[in-house]
Design an enzyme around this catalytic site. Structure first.
Site: not given
Length: 984
Positions: A212, A119
């Protein structure tokens, strides 16, 4: 496709709206190729939905319209594709999100093969708030080690100074898509939710909230295991955020307090889990008006039970997709307990939800097991119905029993007499075992205490004289216990004979707790027949019926043997996962099985220690002690043994006191000649390394283990490897003893066993650090090769090797040329990761890594930079070196002394003789403060100081070769070059 395209479009409509513009474009392109009818129906729904008023537009749809200016497709010419970050080669783009881009990558440094999800921050969106959130995600992942969480592998900065990190690659799909493609049943979907709860509960236990939770952040792999990913907006409990620095949450899954006030706490994660529960089970939202008006800070609605959200339109298809016969059947399955669980999870007020995600998971498990919920015990009649569902055979028998109760009354007197005889016989056998083996061993998970061959043979003879012809179960259990004891001392032939006799004695009698069957499987593990042990244990579990207490107890017993076999076969993570489930199962058995719970906690703690997950291992060991101490001192001391090993791994100040306590307890409960007492003696000696207080006692301990088990037994091999340094005549004799220990362990445990690798690591270390007087021409090369093989072998079975890596670094810095220094640099990077993953900040290992890094700079001639590094290390170590614990003080003080000596060396090179003398005086004061344990270090420091004062050559040897070699080479060359007067 047989299903109506409109119905299928409805099922993907909300998910489509949740996607970014680029992701929506990809989805449309994919549907154009494989399902044009579904695409047309979806576009039709979107067009119709566009005619709604603003307040009726879902937030995701409104955002989708705003995002319409985004690129129509995922960039295929991403400049990072094909490049490297650290050890990773980027292969392609997996996904793009609000914080960054996730790439597929593979390890490309030639060390080993591994895939990762890498990432990176999107450079065009980089901002202080985004960078802070990105670094926060990386830091949070570094704290998480769980099979259900995509954990951190590596990290660093790219060429622009932006952070990146690599995570464990999860080859999976979103949980809702995975379930829908397989028409997963409601029960299967609940099982996945339980897995997510376990991962999230673990994160909460580390003080981290995810913030989330949604389907796209729960991926299901090919093995059906759920993995929690994307901690991009995670945080610590109660972390404050300044106004305007919020990273966007997903509003459809966000709790009211998160949407309205930005609160992020475990209760908000639980709310999101509740919404996910609705989406997976009934494909609806908790609130029927899940629209933009939900963002208004006024509570205008309450969640609706799941069964009431299943309307007639599309209900048949929805039921089929969830494995139900029809819509009515799906409503019945969702109604009642399951709806009550989901409703509590999505309660509007945090205080009305479950107290924790763990309690939410427990009620889901109770629903799966047809048990009363904690939040809804139900009536007596409903509890009875659930009991009947759990135990259909028992329910039928109960009904039948009512018809024969009168006959049972007639048999009661006979039964009482039989029970009285059984109690008397059990007491007789227990007394026999207590008088010979030293403890009553007719119960427990499977371990039997040691006994000498003579006592075992005596016990067997006495057992044969007892009148147990009418007690087949007791006789079989007694023979099985003896079989286990014979296996412990390595007499497998006698063990097999007695196990067969136990099976024969049992006849048609019930094998209570499956003790006899478990005995035969335990012996397979003892003899290294791991595959057969796993096969038999799984077959026994498959034969168990029902979910009663006895069946669950047996599953724990057989499961423990599976876990041992998995670990010994190199399936380390699978073994840990099995142990995790065993602990859960043992807890559910209740307080009557505290000893069993203590045993499985000890089993798991042993796995965790070898994986260097030391904090959870310590927690398990301490809980096992608390459980076992009131009822079984020997078992409690087994857990205390693990605490001493943990303290040794961490080089803890508690190591010496813990080993002393263990030795005293073993002597009190088992006597001085018992091999477990001997093991405690050796552990105490290890806490005193490198100088032993009582070599004769160590030799006697080794002799006791040899007399108990024989010299061809793995316990003797371990003991010899652990004590050779204390009993050897000289360093070459120590090498001989270590080679003998490695040979024993290779023959009895195999080359890949961790205990064998541990002995090989000791041999490699001592070969490398051989004093010059005894050093052979091939010692160094053999030692480094052994340690390198150990690191690779441990990597292959998933076990860390920080000790071997540290020894190799030391060797490369001491003896290596330029190529070896490059190797040392790579190993130092790996050791830095080890320090972060496996040790606490105040442990000795992180400071040791920092010291070695500065020595590497010094060896490469970067003396000024190394000196600055040593200065920073000294400043940090002064606080640790003056700590309250003597053991920690000594180890941190040694690092401090070495760093000060290098600073003195650099000052000497610069002809700052007075400054060099000041550093050495400071180091001498630290050495004097830790007294006799470092008298040699204090003496060599005085020699350094005297040599500087007299400008004479330094002594030829010192207690720390790594420091001393540098000092001799550099100072003898430079000490006379500064002239008659010192210059500051």
């Amino acid at each position: 496709m047989t299903q109506d395209p409109k119905l299928r479009a409805l099922s993907v409509f909300d998910d489509y709206l949740d996607l970014s513009g680029a992701a929506q474009a990809r989805m449309r392109a994919d549907l154009q190729q494989r399902d044009p009818e579904l695409l047309a129906a979806l576009l039709s729904l979107l067009a119709a939905d566009g005619e709604a008023s603003l307040l009726d537009i879902a937030p995701a749809e409104l955002l989708a319209q705003v995002r319409s200016a985004e690129p129509a497709a995922l960039e295929t010419d991403d400049p990072r594709v094909g490049t490297r970050l650290g050890a990773w080669q980027i292969d392609g783009v997996i996904a793009e999100g609000g914080m960054g881009t996730v790439y597929a990558a593979h390890r490309a440094d030639g060390q080993y093969e591994q895939r990762a999800a890498l990432k990176c921050v999107r450079a065009t969106l980089a901002s202080p708030a985004l960078l802070q959130a990105f670094v926060g995600e990386r830091n949070h992942l570094a704290r998480l080690e769980h099979p259900g969480i995509a954990t951190l592998l590596d990290g660093g900065l790219d060429a622009d100074g932006h952070p990146w990190f690599a995570m464990r690659y999860v080859d999976g799909v979103a949980v809702d898509a995975w379930c829908d493609r397989r028409n997963a049943s409601v029960g299967e979907r609940v099982d996945l939710l339980i897995q997510v709860c376990e991962a999230l509960s673990y994160a909460h236990a580390q003080g981290i909230v995810h913030r989330d939770i949604k389907p796209s952040n729960v991926l299901v792999g090919a093995d059906g295991r759920a993995h929690l990913v994307d901690f991009g907006i995670s945080s610590h409990f109660g972390d404050a955020q300044a106004p305007g620095e919020h990273i966007a949450i997903t509003p459809d899954y966000a709790a009211p307090e998160a949407r309205e006030h930005g609160v992020h706490a475990p209760a908000a994660d639980q709310y999101a889990l509740g919404v996910l529960t609705y989406r997976l089970l009934c494909a609806q939202w908790p609130l029927p008006l899940h629209r933009l008006r939900n963002l208004i800070a006024v509570n205008i609605s309450q969640p609706v039970p799941m069964d009431r959200l299943i309307d007639d339109d599309g209900a048949q298809a929805l039921a089929h997709q969830r494995g139900a016969r029809d819509a009515a059947a799906l409503r019945r399955e969702l109604a009642g307990d399951l709806s009550a669980i989901a409703l509590k999870a999505v309660a509007s007020l945090p205080q009305d939800r479950y107290a924790s995600v763990s309690e939410f998971a427990q009620d889901l498990r109770r629903w799966r097991e047809h048990r009363p919920l904690a939040i809804r015990p139900g009536s007596r009649w409903s509890r009875m119905r659930k009991w009947r569902r759990r135990n259909p055979v028992a329910a039928l028998l109960g009904t039948t029993l009512a018809l024969v109760v009168l006959a049972a009354l007639g048999l009661s007197l006979w039964q009482q007499q039989r029970n009285a005889r059984e109690i008397a016989a059990t007491q007789t056998v227990s007394q026999l075992f207590a008088s010979t083996l030293g403890a009553a061993t007719l119960s427990g998970l499977g371990s039997a205490p040691f006994s000498s061959r003579a006592l075992l043979e005596k016990t067997e003879r006495e057992l044969g004289k007892l009148p147990l012809h009418d007690q087949p179960g007791l006789r079989a259990r007694s023979l099985a216990t003896l079989a286990r004891s014979y296996a412990v001392i390595g007499d497998y032939r006698s063990a097999e004979r007695l196990a067969a006799q136990a099976q024969q004695a049992l006849g048609s009698e019930e094998d209570r707790d499956n003790f006899v069957a478990a005995t035969r499987i335990a012996m397979l593990n003892t003899q290294n027949h791991y595959a057969e042990a796993m096969h038999r244990a799984r077959a026994e579990i498959a034969r168990l019926s029902g979910d009663g207490q006895a069946a669950r107890l047996s599953r724990v017993i057989f499961g423990s043997e599976i876990a041992k076999a998995q670990w010994s076969s190199g399936e380390t993570l699978a073994a840990l996962d099995t142990a995790d489930k065993l602990v859960v199962s043992a807890r559910e058995l209740g307080s009557d099985h505290r000893e069993l719970l203590a045993q499985v906690l000890i089993l798991r703690a042993g796995f965790l220690i070898r994986l260097y997950r030391l904090r959870p291992a310590e927690s398990d060991a301490r809980e096992a002690i608390a459980l076992a101490r009131p009822i079984n001192n020997v078992l409690a001391d087994d857990a205390l043994d693990l605490l001493t090993v943990i303290s040794a791994r961490r080089v803890s100040p508690l190591q010496r006191s813990l080993t002393q306590e263990l030795l005293q307890r073993r002597r009190a409960t088992l006597g001085r000649s018992h091999p477990l007492t001997a093991r405690a003696e050796i552990l105490r000696a290890l806490s005193q390394y490198p100088s032993a207080d009582s070599p004769r006692e160590i030799e006697q301990a080794l002799a006791n283990i040899g007399a108990a088990y024989g010299r061809e037994h793995p316990d003797y091999g371990w003991a010899l490897s652990a004590s050779s340094w204390a009993i050897a005549r000289d360093p070459r004799d120590n090498i001989r003893l270590l080679r003998e220990a490695v040979g024993i362990l290779q023959r009895t445990r195999g080359a890949r066993s961790e205990v064998t690798l541990g002995a090989q690591g000791n041999l490699g270390k001592d070969l490398i650090e051989m004093p010059d007087k005894f050093r052979g021409a091939t010692d160094f090369d053999e030692g480094t090769a052994l340690l390198e093989r150990n690191i690779e072998a441990k990597r292959a079975i998933g076990v860390p090797a920080p000790a071997e890596r540290t020894t190799l670094i030391r060797a490369m810095l001491l003896y290596g040329g330029q190529a070896q220094l490059d190797t040392a640099e790579r190993l130092l990077s790996e050791s830095a990761i080890d320090s972060r993953l496996y040790y606490a900040p105040d442990d000795a290992q992180p400071a040791q890594v920092a010291f070695f890094r500065n020595v590497l700079l010094f060896r490469r001639g970067q003396h000024a930079q190394a000196d600055q590094g040593f200065a920073r290390l000294i400043e940090a170590e002064f606080a640790a070196a003056t700590g309250e614990h003597e053991r920690r003080s000594r180890l941190h003080a040694q690092t401090l002394i070495k760093a000060l000596t290098f600073r003195a060396l650099y000052a000497t090179q610069r002809c700052q003789r007075e400054q060099a003398l000041a550093y050495l005086a400071q180091a001498s004061r630290v050495a004097d403060a830790i007294s006799a344990s470092d008298a040699a270090m204090a003496r060599i420091l005085r020699d350094y100081r005297n040599a500087l004062l007299s400008r004479s050559p330094l002594p030829a040897s010192g207690p720390d070769r790594l420091v001393h070699t540098q000092v001799i080479e550099e100072t003898n060359r430079l000490a006379r070059s500064c002239g008659a007067a010192p210059r500051d």
